[in-house]
Design an enzyme around this catalytic site. Structure first.
Site, PDB file in Angstrom:
ATOM      1  N   ASP A  62      84.351  60.686 -29.338  1.00 44.86           N
ATOM      2  CA  ASP A  62      83.571  59.852 -30.242  1.00 44.86           C
ATOM      3  C   ASP A  62      83.489  60.621 -31.565  1.00 44.86           C
ATOM      4  O   ASP A  62      82.454  61.145 -31.947  1.00 44.86           O
ATOM      5  CB  ASP A  62      82.188  59.696 -29.600  1.00 44.86           C
ATOM      6  CG  ASP A  62      81.277  58.773 -30.367  1.00 44.86           C
ATOM      7  OD1 ASP A  62      81.699  58.247 -31.417  1.00 44.86           O
ATOM      8  OD2 ASP A  62      80.126  58.596 -29.931  1.00 44.86           O
ATOM      9  N   GLU A  75      78.171  68.138 -28.828  1.00 51.90           N
ATOM     10  CA  GLU A  75      77.910  67.727 -30.216  1.00 51.90           C
ATOM     11  C   GLU A  75      77.665  68.991 -31.028  1.00 51.90           C
ATOM     12  O   GLU A  75      76.872  69.834 -30.641  1.00 51.90           O
ATOM     13  CB  GLU A  75      76.693  66.795 -30.233  1.00 51.90           C
ATOM     14  CG  GLU A  75      76.024  66.584 -31.576  1.00 51.90           C
ATOM     15  CD  GLU A  75      76.887  65.875 -32.613  1.00 51.90           C
ATOM     16  OE1 GLU A  75      77.412  64.795 -32.325  1.00 51.90           O
ATOM     17  OE2 GLU A  75      77.029  66.436 -33.731  1.00 51.90           O
ATOM     18  N   GLN A  86      75.160  69.377 -42.228  1.00 51.74           N
ATOM     19  CA  GLN A  86      75.249  68.176 -43.071  1.00 51.74           C
ATOM     20  C   GLN A  86      73.852  67.657 -43.411  1.00 51.74           C
ATOM     21  O   GLN A  86      72.865  68.111 -42.837  1.00 51.74           O
ATOM     22  CB  GLN A  86      76.029  67.088 -42.318  1.00 51.74           C
ATOM     23  CG  GLN A  86      75.436  66.757 -40.953  1.00 51.74           C
ATOM     24  CD  GLN A  86      76.432  66.194 -39.970  1.00 51.74           C
ATOM     25  OE1 GLN A  86      77.416  65.573 -40.348  1.00 51.74           O
ATOM     26  NE2 GLN A  86      76.193  66.405 -38.677  1.00 51.74           N
ATOM     27  N   SER A 121      84.358  61.874 -35.704  1.00 47.13           N
ATOM     28  CA  SER A 121      84.333  61.456 -37.106  1.00 47.13           C
ATOM     29  C   SER A 121      85.724  60.994 -37.522  1.00 47.13           C
ATOM     30  O   SER A 121      86.695  61.135 -36.783  1.00 47.13           O
ATOM     31  CB  SER A 121      83.975  62.627 -38.016  1.00 47.13           C
ATOM     32  OG  SER A 121      83.434  63.692 -37.313  1.00 47.13           O
ATOM     33  N   ASP A 122      85.804  60.497 -38.749  1.00 49.28           N
ATOM     34  CA  ASP A 122      87.099  60.208 -39.360  1.00 49.28           C
ATOM     35  C   ASP A 122      87.911  61.508 -39.453  1.00 49.28           C
ATOM     36  O   ASP A 122      87.335  62.594 -39.536  1.00 49.28           O
ATOM     37  CB  ASP A 122      86.884  59.657 -40.781  1.00 49.28           C
ATOM     38  CG  ASP A 122      86.242  58.276 -40.766  1.00 49.28           C
ATOM     39  OD1 ASP A 122      86.300  57.594 -39.733  1.00 49.28           O
ATOM     40  OD2 ASP A 122      85.676  57.893 -41.804  1.00 49.28           O
ATOM     41  N   ASP A 180      74.391  60.455 -31.559  1.00 47.12           N
ATOM     42  CA  ASP A 180      73.321  59.452 -31.526  1.00 47.12           C
ATOM     43  C   ASP A 180      72.894  59.118 -30.098  1.00 47.12           C
ATOM     44  O   ASP A 180      71.906  58.425 -29.890  1.00 47.12           O
ATOM     45  CB  ASP A 180      73.730  58.192 -32.299  1.00 47.12           C
ATOM     46  CG  ASP A 180      74.926  57.474 -31.677  1.00 47.12           C
ATOM     47  OD1 ASP A 180      74.898  57.144 -30.474  1.00 47.12           O
ATOM     48  OD2 ASP A 180      75.913  57.233 -32.399  1.00 47.12           O
TER      49      ASP A 180
END
Lengths: 294, 294
Positions: free
Chosen positions: B170, B121, B46, B172-173, B101
């Site tokens: 945690d 992640e 991304q 994403s949409d 993050d």
């Protein structure tokens, strides 16, 4: 809540019409797509409009600023009325300052003990338009226990003494004409207008976008009332969502008075016993802002 | 939370640069004014950017969508970690899916009982950029108890059995690659990866903008876990503010386990005992959405 215009109204963007709500101090703008303007006229005080938004139903718009929407008006209107009315031991005489959309008044009369709601709104056009074009929020024909007084809220309260059990200040943001409703002389008048066990509540802005206002309201009321309690709710159409209310009481601690039995929540959509208890539980950053213990 | 791009990134408006977060299904767009772009590069997955916003400090932006900001990252990161870690009786092995993050991982290691945090992640660039450019959120140098695994979260969890006390998702949409993290096969894998008294928590979107997702998560987890509890927080930079988390537990009812003694809140900025108790108290419209008693 009636909010003041800060210079922005409807904008064109991507070939559509948007209502734009700027919090320019924080570089934030919320935008709602508008499908149709249902009503727009200028009263003696402001431009009053009702629009159909794309996602939040009908909205009341004053001077280009969204005041309340069909989709989430119930949150604010229930929170500013049920919390004081369910924690006051026997509310009979109620005064609402502002709140021309009539939603809060409709909640107040759900309490059988309430004999009279004096609704003091400066702009009759807002009431008229809300009753006619926004029955989803106003409830349409007002309950006969609601009496309308079209005048300045501060001037009205100034004339009262030991009249009210609960006074709810459903004011605009503290700019322009509503600024006086955030000042000590007004709070002193409210204190005097309340009975000896009376309570007042006011909307006290956002802890994120207006922490200074919220703190000042809290501190000013603590100089006058022995019990001052801030509570929170999330109103999705307000910037950042989180919104504060400040309850100030002459005799009863509203937090200690949360028993839930008096709550009239048969047909509420936001407030229940859980909310009545939970709304006073403040996160660390809000307590810190108010100089309260963690 | 990592949110997926939905086609809008930065826009020019009124002579300034704005990050625009569209919830076009509801005709709502939130816009943050951007002062400077501090970092921008395209990873294998991304576009990863760090920008300085006008009002919310630095922000992590993935594919043009604000993920988290310096001003309010703490709310989300504390809520997704402290609530399970303070209600689980003895959390030692923790797994975080997503959360590049690093803010949530930093909260998890505040619990002395936590021996290891496996942070899974998919995009190493997000972690690298957060550690380098967003120390205000990531905390900078990671704690040695945090182990990084750069791979797909679903594939990682699939390989584990009775490993973890707490798994926090945690994500994403639920569009694009994160969609699988909202489906039953993933939840079954999480259930298997948890110890016999384990708990999982996931961000479950907004009751206002994504009620369907929130309900589906709740219902799917109820098929697998005896205790499923939704809790709420208001994150000002998320659309509408109000955000939900769903906690699912194999043995301990997290609501009954709210005692507060285990809460590590010495240096929190959102969570305290009040929040720990209050976050499970849901308003009527949320209970109704989840088919819970008023």
């Amino acid at each position: 809540m009636n909010r003041q215009a800060t210079g922005k109204g409807m904008v064109e963007w991507d070939g559509a019409l948007w209502l734009s709500d700027p919090e320019d101090r924080f570089g934030f703008r919320a935008n709602w797509k508008v499908n149709r303007i249902l009503y727009r006229e200028t009263s003696a005080f402001q431009e009053v409009a009702v629009v159909e938004t794309d996602g939040f139903g009908k909205a009341l718009v004053l001077d280009g600023i969204v005041q309340t929407t069909e989709r989430d008006a119930f949150i604010y209107n229930e929170m500013i009325t049920h919390i004081p009315l369910a924690t006051h031991p026997h509310p009979e005489q109620v005064c609402l300052i502002g709140g021309g959309d009539c939603g809060a008044a409709g909640e107040a009369v759900k309490y059988p003990s309430v004999e009279r709601v004096d609704m003091v709104e400066i702009d009759p056009k807002v009431v008229e338009v809300s009753l006619t074009h926004l029955p989803e929020i106003s409830g349409g024909d007002p309950n006969p226990r609601i009496r309308f007084h079209y005048e300045d809220g501060a001037a009205f309260v100034e004339r009262q003494e030991s009249q009210y059990d609960v006074i709810a200040v459903d004011s605009s943001d503290p700019v322009g004409p509503a600024a006086v409703l955030f000042e000590k002389p007004f709070y002193r008048a409210v204190h005097r207008a309340l009975k000896e066990d009376g309570m007042m509540v006011c909307q006290s802005e956002s802890p994120v976008f207006h922490p200074d206002v919220m703190k000042r309201v809290h501190d000013s009321l603590r100089e006058l009332f022995p019990f001052v309690r801030t509570y929170l709710a999330t109103v999705p159409t307000y910037p950042g969502g989180i919104w504060s209310f400040t309850l100030a009481s002459k005799q009863v601690d509203p937090m200690a008075s949360v028993v839930g039995e008096r709550l009239q929540d048969r047909d509420t959509r936001y407030v229940n016993r859980d909310v009545l208890e939970g709304c006073f539980k403040l996160p660390v950053y809000v307590k810190k802002l108010l100089d309260l213990k963690k």
